[in-house]
Design an enzyme around this catalytic site. Structure first.
Site, PDB file in Angstrom:
ATOM      1  N   TYR A  50      -0.958   4.811   5.127  1.00 29.27           N
ATOM      2  CA  TYR A  50       0.123   4.522   6.087  1.00 29.27           C
ATOM      3  C   TYR A  50       0.324   5.675   7.072  1.00 29.27           C
ATOM      4  O   TYR A  50       0.994   5.513   8.083  1.00 29.27           O
ATOM      5  CB  TYR A  50       1.461   4.240   5.385  1.00 29.27           C
ATOM      6  CG  TYR A  50       1.483   3.069   4.436  1.00 29.27           C
ATOM      7  CD1 TYR A  50       0.455   2.140   4.400  1.00 29.27           C
ATOM      8  CD2 TYR A  50       2.551   2.879   3.565  1.00 29.27           C
ATOM      9  CE1 TYR A  50       0.475   1.068   3.518  1.00 29.27           C
ATOM     10  CE2 TYR A  50       2.585   1.809   2.681  1.00 29.27           C
ATOM     11  CZ  TYR A  50       1.545   0.913   2.658  1.00 29.27           C
ATOM     12  OH  TYR A  50       1.580  -0.137   1.786  1.00 29.27           O
ATOM     13  N   HIS A  70      -4.839   1.524  -4.212  1.00 31.32           N
ATOM     14  CA  HIS A  70      -4.308   0.605  -3.197  1.00 31.32           C
ATOM     15  C   HIS A  70      -4.953  -0.781  -3.256  1.00 31.32           C
ATOM     16  O   HIS A  70      -4.319  -1.795  -2.926  1.00 31.32           O
ATOM     17  CB  HIS A  70      -4.519   1.229  -1.807  1.00 31.32           C
ATOM     18  CG  HIS A  70      -3.568   0.739  -0.764  1.00 31.32           C
ATOM     19  ND1 HIS A  70      -2.996   1.558   0.165  1.00 31.32           N
ATOM     20  CD2 HIS A  70      -3.066  -0.497  -0.505  1.00 31.32           C
ATOM     21  CE1 HIS A  70      -2.201   0.849   0.956  1.00 31.32           C
ATOM     22  NE2 HIS A  70      -2.235  -0.402   0.574  1.00 31.32           N
ATOM     23  N   ASP A  80       8.273   3.638  -1.416  1.00 22.97           N
ATOM     24  CA  ASP A  80       6.870   3.250  -1.579  1.00 22.97           C
ATOM     25  C   ASP A  80       6.102   3.543  -0.295  1.00 22.97           C
ATOM     26  O   ASP A  80       6.331   2.909   0.736  1.00 22.97           O
ATOM     27  CB  ASP A  80       6.744   1.751  -1.891  1.00 22.97           C
ATOM     28  CG  ASP A  80       5.278   1.339  -1.952  1.00 22.97           C
ATOM     29  OD1 ASP A  80       4.578   1.799  -2.872  1.00 22.97           O
ATOM     30  OD2 ASP A  80       4.806   0.599  -1.057  1.00 22.97           O
ATOM     31  N   LYS A 114      -0.181   5.629  -2.774  1.00 25.49           N
ATOM     32  CA  LYS A 114      -1.411   4.901  -3.117  1.00 25.49           C
ATOM     33  C   LYS A 114      -2.647   5.644  -2.626  1.00 25.49           C
ATOM     34  O   LYS A 114      -2.631   6.218  -1.528  1.00 25.49           O
ATOM     35  CB  LYS A 114      -1.400   3.506  -2.474  1.00 25.49           C
ATOM     36  CG  LYS A 114      -0.071   2.774  -2.602  1.00 25.49           C
ATOM     37  CD  LYS A 114      -0.112   1.371  -2.041  1.00 25.49           C
ATOM     38  CE  LYS A 114       1.288   0.769  -2.012  1.00 25.49           C
ATOM     39  NZ  LYS A 114       2.106   1.169  -0.873  1.00 25.49           N
TER      40      LYS A 114
HETATM   41  P1  NDP Z   1       8.814  -7.168   4.020  1.00 26.25           P
HETATM   42  O1  NDP Z   1       8.891  -8.448   3.278  1.00 26.25           O
HETATM   43  O2  NDP Z   1       9.472  -5.986   3.468  1.00 26.25           O
HETATM   44  O3  NDP Z   1       9.351  -7.453   5.495  1.00 26.25           O
HETATM   45  C1  NDP Z   1       9.422  -6.451   6.467  1.00 26.25           C
HETATM   46  C2  NDP Z   1       9.778  -7.113   7.790  1.00 26.25           C
HETATM   47  O4  NDP Z   1      11.066  -7.717   7.693  1.00 26.25           O
HETATM   48  C3  NDP Z   1       9.849  -6.150   8.944  1.00 26.25           C
HETATM   49  O5  NDP Z   1       9.400  -6.845  10.090  1.00 26.25           O
HETATM   50  C4  NDP Z   1      11.343  -5.829   9.043  1.00 26.25           C
HETATM   51  O6  NDP Z   1      11.638  -5.496  10.373  1.00 26.25           O
HETATM   52  C5  NDP Z   1      11.955  -7.151   8.648  1.00 26.25           C
HETATM   53  N1  NDP Z   1      13.228  -7.054   7.905  1.00 26.25           N
HETATM   54  C6  NDP Z   1      13.555  -6.182   6.927  1.00 26.25           C
HETATM   55  N2  NDP Z   1      14.773  -6.430   6.441  1.00 26.25           N
HETATM   56  C7  NDP Z   1      15.237  -7.490   7.119  1.00 26.25           C
HETATM   57  C8  NDP Z   1      16.454  -8.217   7.077  1.00 26.25           C
HETATM   58  N3  NDP Z   1      17.413  -7.891   6.211  1.00 26.25           N
HETATM   59  N4  NDP Z   1      16.607  -9.271   7.919  1.00 26.25           N
HETATM   60  C9  NDP Z   1      15.626  -9.600   8.785  1.00 26.25           C
HETATM   61  N5  NDP Z   1      14.446  -8.968   8.880  1.00 26.25           N
HETATM   62  C10 NDP Z   1      14.262  -7.900   8.046  1.00 26.25           C
HETATM   63  O7  NDP Z   1       7.263  -6.943   4.295  1.00 26.25           O
HETATM   64  P2  NDP Z   1       6.239  -5.721   4.322  1.00 26.25           P
HETATM   65  O8  NDP Z   1       4.930  -6.352   4.591  1.00 26.25           O
HETATM   66  O9  NDP Z   1       6.693  -4.631   5.168  1.00 26.25           O
HETATM   67  O10 NDP Z   1       6.202  -5.227   2.807  1.00 26.25           O
HETATM   68  C11 NDP Z   1       7.132  -4.298   2.263  1.00 26.25           C
HETATM   69  C12 NDP Z   1       6.428  -3.090   1.701  1.00 26.25           C
HETATM   70  O11 NDP Z   1       5.422  -3.470   0.776  1.00 26.25           O
HETATM   71  C13 NDP Z   1       5.648  -2.262   2.726  1.00 26.25           C
HETATM   72  O12 NDP Z   1       6.479  -1.468   3.538  1.00 26.25           O
HETATM   73  C14 NDP Z   1       4.750  -1.467   1.821  1.00 26.25           C
HETATM   74  O13 NDP Z   1       5.473  -0.416   1.223  1.00 26.25           O
HETATM   75  C15 NDP Z   1       4.342  -2.526   0.811  1.00 26.25           C
HETATM   76  N6  NDP Z   1       3.083  -3.219   1.179  1.00 26.25           N
HETATM   77  C16 NDP Z   1       2.002  -2.995   0.378  1.00 26.25           C
HETATM   78  C17 NDP Z   1       0.795  -3.605   0.633  1.00 26.25           C
HETATM   79  C18 NDP Z   1      -0.355  -3.353  -0.279  1.00 26.25           C
HETATM   80  O14 NDP Z   1      -1.474  -3.726   0.052  1.00 26.25           O
HETATM   81  N7  NDP Z   1      -0.151  -2.746  -1.423  1.00 26.25           N
HETATM   82  C19 NDP Z   1       0.605  -4.487   1.791  1.00 26.25           C
HETATM   83  C20 NDP Z   1       1.811  -4.684   2.567  1.00 26.25           C
HETATM   84  C21 NDP Z   1       2.999  -4.078   2.249  1.00 26.25           C
HETATM   85  P3  NDP Z   1      12.479  -4.155  10.801  1.00 26.25           P
HETATM   86  O15 NDP Z   1      11.751  -2.963  10.240  1.00 26.25           O
HETATM   87  O16 NDP Z   1      12.461  -4.217  12.280  1.00 26.25           O
HETATM   88  O17 NDP Z   1      13.840  -4.336  10.202  1.00 26.25           O
END
Ligand code: NDP
Length: 295
Positions: free
Chosen positions: A51, A109, A46, A76
């Site tokens: 981005y 989006h 995704d 998106k």
């Molecule tokens: P997530 O819930 O996926 O959390 C991501 C965070 O968690 C990062 O800081 C990552 O750090 C950390 N993390 C990931 N796996 C683990 C683990 N197993 N243990 C501990 N920490 C972990 O949140 P996001 O906000 O990134 O959302 C995910 C996806 O959703 C986005 O990447 C995007 O594709 C989408 N999105 C869409 C939006 C929209 O408006 N449509 C808005 C926001 C997100 P690290 O990378 O350092 O591991």
């Protein structure tokens, strides 16, 4: 290797239930993250035009050696590209950056509540791209019930997916119910609560929540795995983001255990009703309308 369970979209297209999210993944780290995910077994990525890493997503897929046709690519259209012709062109920009002829799932989006006419025109362009076979499915993101109602009154293809903020602290059951009524799959962004990590207050992180850590301990799983399992068991698509291969792998090991009905309910009960992302009404061209570069 685990095969990913699939969700069937309302037009019959199959979408892997779990995908790798790449929001806030810097372009320089995106190729490696995508490659790591595909090697782990993920078959769904995704991304989004805004981005700034679609090119690197495409590169990661090519480097993985996995057939493009086996990877479900979702991206998106940003609000600055809303409008019939502008959205058709947004498809070209994204497809060219990704290096593909066809996109599996293309979604708006955000709604633009202050310019819903533009939102509808953008969606009509998605309908055209679908009719032309340029995309396999279309959808929306961050749409509230009223936005879905409004859109469906003016267009003919029911979105396949509504990607919304959804984690234990902000579950949006009203939006999820609207999605279900319309036959739209709810896709959870921040499925492990990433957006809550930056929050102030008593619960700073879903990963440290005592309810979740206790359930994780009971299953010999990590909090992140419990949160993803909670989403999958409730029929949602989940798109966790990580740039670390170990976590990318950890987040995929979620198909070998089941949460009980009581555990699901205990996680549901953590909802604070407090949104982490922007209020949908606050998203306007003036505040968020940054331009998306040409391919
Ligand atoms: P997530 O819930 O996926 O959390 C991501 C965070 O968690 C990062 O800081 C990552 O750090 C950390 N993390 C990931 N796996 C683990 C683990 N197993 N243990 C501990 N920490 C972990 O949140 P996001 O906000 O990134 O959302 C995910 C996806 O959703 C986005 O990447 C995007 O594709 C989408 N999105 C869409 C939006 C929209 O408006 N449509 C808005 C926001 C997100 P690290 O990378 O350092 O591991």
């Amino acid at each position: 290797m685990t095969t990913t369970p699939q969700l069937t979209l309302n037009n019959g297209v199959q979408m892997p239930a779990i995908g790798l999210g790449v929001y806030q993944t810097p372009p320089a780290e995106t190729t490696a993250a995508v490659e790591a995910a595909l090697r782990t077994g993920y078959r769904h990525i995704d991304t989004a035009a805004v981005y700034g890493n679609e090119r690197e997503v495409g590169e990661g897929i090519r480097r993985s050696g996995i057939n493009l046709s086996d990877v479900f690519i979702e991206t998106k259209v940003w609000i600055s590209d809303f409008g019939y012709d502008a959205t058709l062109h947004a498809f070209d920009k994204s497809a060219n950056k990704l290096g593909v002829d066809r996109i599996d799932l293309l979604i708006l989006h955000q709604a633009l509540p202050s310019r819903f006419d533009l939102t509808v025109d953008a969606y009509r362009a998605l309908e055209q791209l679908l009719a032309d076979g340029r995309v396999r499915a279309i959808g929306v993101s961050n749409f509230m019930r009223e936005h879905l109602d409004d859109l469906l009154a003016k267009t003919s293809v029911v979105p396949a997916v509504n990607q919304i903020e959804l984690h234990p602290y902000f579950r949006q059951p009203d939006v999820a119910a609207a999605d279900a009524e319309y036959g739209i799959i709810t896709q959870a962004w921040s499925p492990i609560g990433g957006i809550t990590f930056y929050r102030e207050g008593t619960h700073t992180s879903t990963l440290e929540d005592p309810t979740i850590t206790a359930i994780a301990a009971a299953h010999g799983k990590t909090p992140a795995q419990v949160l993803l399992r909670w989403g999958l068991q409730q029929g949602r698509s989940v798109i966790p983001k990580s740039t670390r291969p170990q976590r990318i792998a950890e987040n995929f090991q979620v198909f070998d255990f089941d949460l009980t009905a009581d555990e699901l309910a205990a996680i549901d009960a953590l909802d604070t009703g407090r949104r982490g992302g922007p209020e949908p009404e606050a998203v306007t061209l003036e505040t968020f309308g940054i331009a998306i570069p040409e391919a």
